[in-house]
Write a protein that holds these residues in place. Structure first.
Motif, PDB file in Angstrom:
ATOM      1  N   VAL A 201     -11.459 -24.522   3.283  1.00 18.81           N
ATOM      2  CA  VAL A 201     -11.578 -25.314   2.065  1.00 18.81           C
ATOM      3  C   VAL A 201     -10.301 -25.232   1.232  1.00 18.81           C
ATOM      4  N   LEU A 202      -9.770 -24.022   1.054  1.00 18.29           N
ATOM      5  CA  LEU A 202      -8.631 -23.817   0.163  1.00 18.29           C
ATOM      6  C   LEU A 202      -7.307 -24.263   0.761  1.00 18.29           C
ATOM      7  N   PHE A 203      -7.102 -23.929   2.029  1.00 21.08           N
ATOM      8  CA  PHE A 203      -5.791 -24.119   2.637  1.00 21.08           C
ATOM      9  C   PHE A 203      -5.693 -25.377   3.495  1.00 21.08           C
ATOM     10  N   GLY A 204      -6.815 -26.020   3.752  1.00 24.29           N
ATOM     11  CA  GLY A 204      -6.786 -27.220   4.573  1.00 24.29           C
ATOM     12  C   GLY A 204      -6.434 -26.960   6.022  1.00 24.29           C
ATOM     13  N   VAL A 205      -6.694 -25.731   6.488  1.00 21.68           N
ATOM     14  CA  VAL A 205      -6.418 -25.360   7.875  1.00 21.68           C
ATOM     15  C   VAL A 205      -7.707 -25.486   8.680  1.00 21.68           C
ATOM     16  N   GLU A 206      -7.662 -26.235   9.761  1.00 26.44           N
ATOM     17  CA  GLU A 206      -8.886 -26.479  10.530  1.00 26.44           C
ATOM     18  C   GLU A 206      -9.376 -25.223  11.241  1.00 26.44           C
ATOM     19  N   ARG A 207      -8.448 -24.380  11.720  1.00 29.74           N
ATOM     20  CA  ARG A 207      -8.833 -23.175  12.452  1.00 29.74           C
ATOM     21  C   ARG A 207      -8.018 -21.994  11.924  1.00 29.74           C
ATOM     22  N   PRO A 208      -8.428 -21.415  10.793  1.00 27.61           N
ATOM     23  CA  PRO A 208      -7.655 -20.323  10.194  1.00 27.61           C
ATOM     24  C   PRO A 208      -7.559 -19.114  11.113  1.00 27.61           C
ATOM     25  N   THR A 209      -6.438 -18.400  10.995  1.00 21.65           N
ATOM     26  CA  THR A 209      -6.259 -17.160  11.752  1.00 21.65           C
ATOM     27  C   THR A 209      -6.947 -16.017  11.010  1.00 21.65           C
ATOM     28  N   VAL A 210      -7.522 -15.079  11.775  1.00 20.93           N
ATOM     29  CA  VAL A 210      -8.327 -13.994  11.217  1.00 20.93           C
ATOM     30  C   VAL A 210      -7.888 -12.671  11.812  1.00 20.93           C
ATOM     31  N   GLY A 211      -7.811 -11.635  10.956  1.00 20.16           N
ATOM     32  CA  GLY A 211      -7.518 -10.290  11.429  1.00 20.16           C
ATOM     33  C   GLY A 211      -8.451  -9.283  10.792  1.00 20.16           C
ATOM     34  N   LEU A 212      -8.773  -8.223  11.522  1.00 20.49           N
ATOM     35  CA  LEU A 212      -9.581  -7.129  10.993  1.00 20.49           C
ATOM     36  C   LEU A 212      -8.662  -6.031  10.486  1.00 20.49           C
ATOM     37  N   LEU A 213      -8.828  -5.632   9.231  1.00 23.18           N
ATOM     38  CA  LEU A 213      -7.985  -4.584   8.653  1.00 23.18           C
ATOM     39  C   LEU A 213      -8.299  -3.255   9.326  1.00 23.18           C
ATOM     40  N   ASN A 214      -7.239  -2.575   9.796  1.00 23.48           N
ATOM     41  CA  ASN A 214      -7.434  -1.353  10.572  1.00 23.48           C
ATOM     42  C   ASN A 214      -6.248  -0.416  10.333  1.00 23.48           C
ATOM     43  N   VAL A 215      -6.337   0.798  10.858  1.00 25.16           N
ATOM     44  CA  VAL A 215      -5.273   1.786  10.695  1.00 25.16           C
ATOM     45  C   VAL A 215      -4.151   1.591  11.705  1.00 25.16           C
ATOM     46  N   GLY A 216      -4.268   0.638  12.566  1.00 22.02           N
ATOM     47  CA  GLY A 216      -3.246   0.316  13.553  1.00 22.02           C
ATOM     48  C   GLY A 216      -3.648  -0.949  14.284  1.00 22.02           C
ATOM     49  N   VAL A 217      -2.713  -1.557  14.972  1.00 19.06           N
ATOM     50  CA  VAL A 217      -3.004  -2.805  15.675  1.00 19.06           C
ATOM     51  C   VAL A 217      -3.509  -2.560  17.093  1.00 19.06           C
ATOM     52  N   GLU A 218      -3.388  -1.317  17.574  1.00 19.21           N
ATOM     53  CA  GLU A 218      -3.844  -1.012  18.930  1.00 19.21           C
ATOM     54  C   GLU A 218      -5.370  -1.035  19.002  1.00 19.21           C
ATOM     55  N   GLU A 219      -5.895  -1.523  20.119  1.00 21.59           N
ATOM     56  CA  GLU A 219      -7.336  -1.687  20.272  1.00 21.59           C
ATOM     57  C   GLU A 219      -8.088  -0.360  20.297  1.00 21.59           C
ATOM     58  N   VAL A 220      -7.418   0.742  20.602  1.00 18.94           N
ATOM     59  CA  VAL A 220      -8.094   2.029  20.698  1.00 18.94           C
ATOM     60  C   VAL A 220      -8.203   2.712  19.339  1.00 18.94           C
ATOM     61  N   LYS A 221      -7.557   2.173  18.319  1.00 17.59           N
ATOM     62  CA  LYS A 221      -7.548   2.812  17.009  1.00 17.59           C
ATOM     63  C   LYS A 221      -8.674   2.279  16.127  1.00 17.59           C
ATOM     64  N   GLY A 222      -9.056   3.120  15.133  1.00 20.65           N
ATOM     65  CA  GLY A 222      -9.987   2.658  14.121  1.00 20.65           C
ATOM     66  C   GLY A 222     -11.412   3.121  14.326  1.00 20.65           C
ATOM     67  N   GLN A 223     -12.239   2.809  13.333  1.00 15.97           N
ATOM     68  CA  GLN A 223     -13.653   3.162  13.394  1.00 15.97           C
ATOM     69  C   GLN A 223     -14.374   2.315  14.442  1.00 15.97           C
ATOM     70  N   GLU A 224     -15.470   2.853  14.938  1.00  8.28           N
ATOM     71  CA  GLU A 224     -16.187   2.178  16.025  1.00  8.28           C
ATOM     72  C   GLU A 224     -16.689   0.801  15.618  1.00  8.28           C
ATOM     73  N   GLU A 225     -17.167   0.673  14.359  1.00 12.23           N
ATOM     74  CA  GLU A 225     -17.702  -0.628  13.940  1.00 12.23           C
ATOM     75  C   GLU A 225     -16.593  -1.685  13.862  1.00 12.23           C
ATOM     76  N   VAL A 226     -15.367  -1.265  13.523  1.00 12.98           N
ATOM     77  CA  VAL A 226     -14.254  -2.212  13.486  1.00 12.98           C
ATOM     78  C   VAL A 226     -13.881  -2.635  14.906  1.00 12.98           C
ATOM     79  N   LYS A 227     -13.829  -1.678  15.824  1.00 10.59           N
ATOM     80  CA  LYS A 227     -13.506  -2.016  17.221  1.00 10.59           C
ATOM     81  C   LYS A 227     -14.592  -2.908  17.831  1.00 10.59           C
ATOM     82  N   GLU A 228     -15.849  -2.622  17.493  1.00 12.58           N
ATOM     83  CA  GLU A 228     -16.946  -3.445  18.013  1.00 12.58           C
ATOM     84  C   GLU A 228     -16.881  -4.855  17.436  1.00 12.58           C
ATOM     85  N   ALA A 229     -16.554  -4.977  16.155  1.00 15.03           N
ATOM     86  CA  ALA A 229     -16.419  -6.301  15.548  1.00 15.03           C
ATOM     87  C   ALA A 229     -15.305  -7.095  16.215  1.00 15.03           C
ATOM     88  N   GLY A 230     -14.215  -6.406  16.558  1.00 14.33           N
ATOM     89  CA  GLY A 230     -13.126  -7.075  17.258  1.00 14.33           C
ATOM     90  C   GLY A 230     -13.563  -7.608  18.612  1.00 14.33           C
TER      91      GLY A 230
END
Length: 356
Positions: free
Chosen positions: A168-197
């Motif tokens: 709605v705000l940016f007029g982007v049809e397919r916005p990019t999304v990221g999950l905030l985490n302590v690192g970009v590696e898939e093995v890092k972070g809390q289990e619920e964040v990794k599962e959401a990813g």
């Protein structure tokens, strides 16, 4: 016409800031109408200063004003049906208004909004979404304080809710999304964040482009359009960013006044410093949208000036005009029709203690 209900008693300044802000918005948006809730002795004198605003507004007297230090449970118990905050929210529920704006107590506003409007179908918890300036432009960050904690399914829901707002705000049809985490590696972070990813990758939703994990500095870089986290971390990030902006502004002001040569240099660089001040002004992006409810509620910063409150009102206006609720509900329903694993029955902890 787009109708906006206003809690005129909320925030640090009340009607003295709210009413001039509404006059500004009314002058820019000829299709807007207001229903203003508050104490008559506070609101009527301010309204009298803006006859053109009075012509497009309805005023409703309310005996009770929720205080900034009221506990959410206390506000809900004593303010239901009588306070300006409750009645502004209820106006959305009963169809009198299309969106509600308040600068009042955040915890009380969320508790009342959730109790009155309820969450959307297939949404377990609401979220507060903030517009976050970055070096590219702006991004949506959520949750910044509605609830503490959250499981993987709730983070996925937040991603879908935030995506709807970004579209709605940016007029982007397919916005990019990221999950905030302590690192970009898939093995890092809390289990619920990794599962959401994992869930977002496998869902492969047409409405969003999941880019994986992002770190705290990616928010300022504008790495993605939507940054998703739970309310505890999100609120800390928000307050840290606001504090850092004020700290840098203080440093610059002190440096520019330190010597005569510095003051002369400021005169020549005034235009650049004014641009920097505008970029760092938190009121430019004022307004947190409560997403996941059966109605649009926007929380203005409690200390906002009239320009900041006007920005929050216009944000609510844009959400209504662009049919945010319909778009978000459609995306949520589509995801859950493909992934019928059900919702958690865990009761959310409402509010983070952030009162302004």
């Amino acid at each position: 016409m787009i109708r906006i209900s206003i809690d005129a008693m909320g925030g640090d300044h009340g009607a003295g800031v709210v009413i001039p802000a509404l006059a500004t918005v009314a002058s820019r948006r000829p299709d807007i109408r207001f229903v203003i809730f508050g104490r008559e002795d506070a609101v009527r004198p301010e309204l009298a200063k803006f006859p053109e605003l009075a012509d497009v507004s309805e005023f409703v007297h309310c005996d009770v004003a929720i205080q900034m230090d009221d506990k959410p449970s206390q506000a809900l118990r004593h303010g239901r049906g009588t306070s300006s905050m409750w009645n502004a929210i209820d106006a959305v529920k009963n169809g009198q208004a299309d969106a509600c704006i308040s600068a009042g107590n955040t915890g009380a506003l969320m508790a009342m909004a959730k109790f009155c409007l309820r969450t959307m179908a297939n949404v377990d918890r609401p979220a507060i979404a903030a517009i976050w300036p970055n070096v590219r432009s702006e991004s949506v960050v959520l949750d910044v304080g509605a609830t503490i904690g959250g499981d993987a399914q709730q983070l996925v829901d937040f991603a879908i809710l935030g995506t709807g707002m970004a579209r709605v705000l940016f007029g982007v049809e397919r916005p990019t999304v990221g999950l905030l985490n302590v690192g970009v590696e898939e093995v890092k972070g809390q289990e619920e964040v990794k599962e959401a990813g994992r869930m977002l990758r496998e869902a492969d939703l047409a409405s969003l482009d999941y880019r994986g994990f992002v770190e705290g500095d990616d928010i300022g870089k504008g790495t993605v359009d939507v940054v998703v986290t739970e309310g505890f971390s999100g609120n800390i990030a928000l307050k840290t960013a606001e504090g850092t902006a004020r700290q840098i502004a203080g440093y610059l002001k002190a440096a520019m006044n330190r010597t005569l040569m510095a003051r002369i240099g400021y005169i020549f660089a005034r235009g650049a410093f004014n641009q920097l001040r505008e970029k760092m002004d938190v009121s430019r992006s004022n307004g947190g949208v409560f997403l996941g409810l059966n109605g649009i509620v926007v929380k203005s910063h409690g200390g906002a000036d009239s320009g900041g409150f006007a920005a929050a009102v216009e944000l609510g206006y844009d959400m209504v005009r662009n049919k945010l609720l319909e778009r978000v509900q459609a995306d949520i329903d589509l995801f859950h029709s493909r992934n019928p694993q059900g919702q958690t029955s865990e009761e959310p902890v409402v509010g983070t203690g952030e009162e302004g």
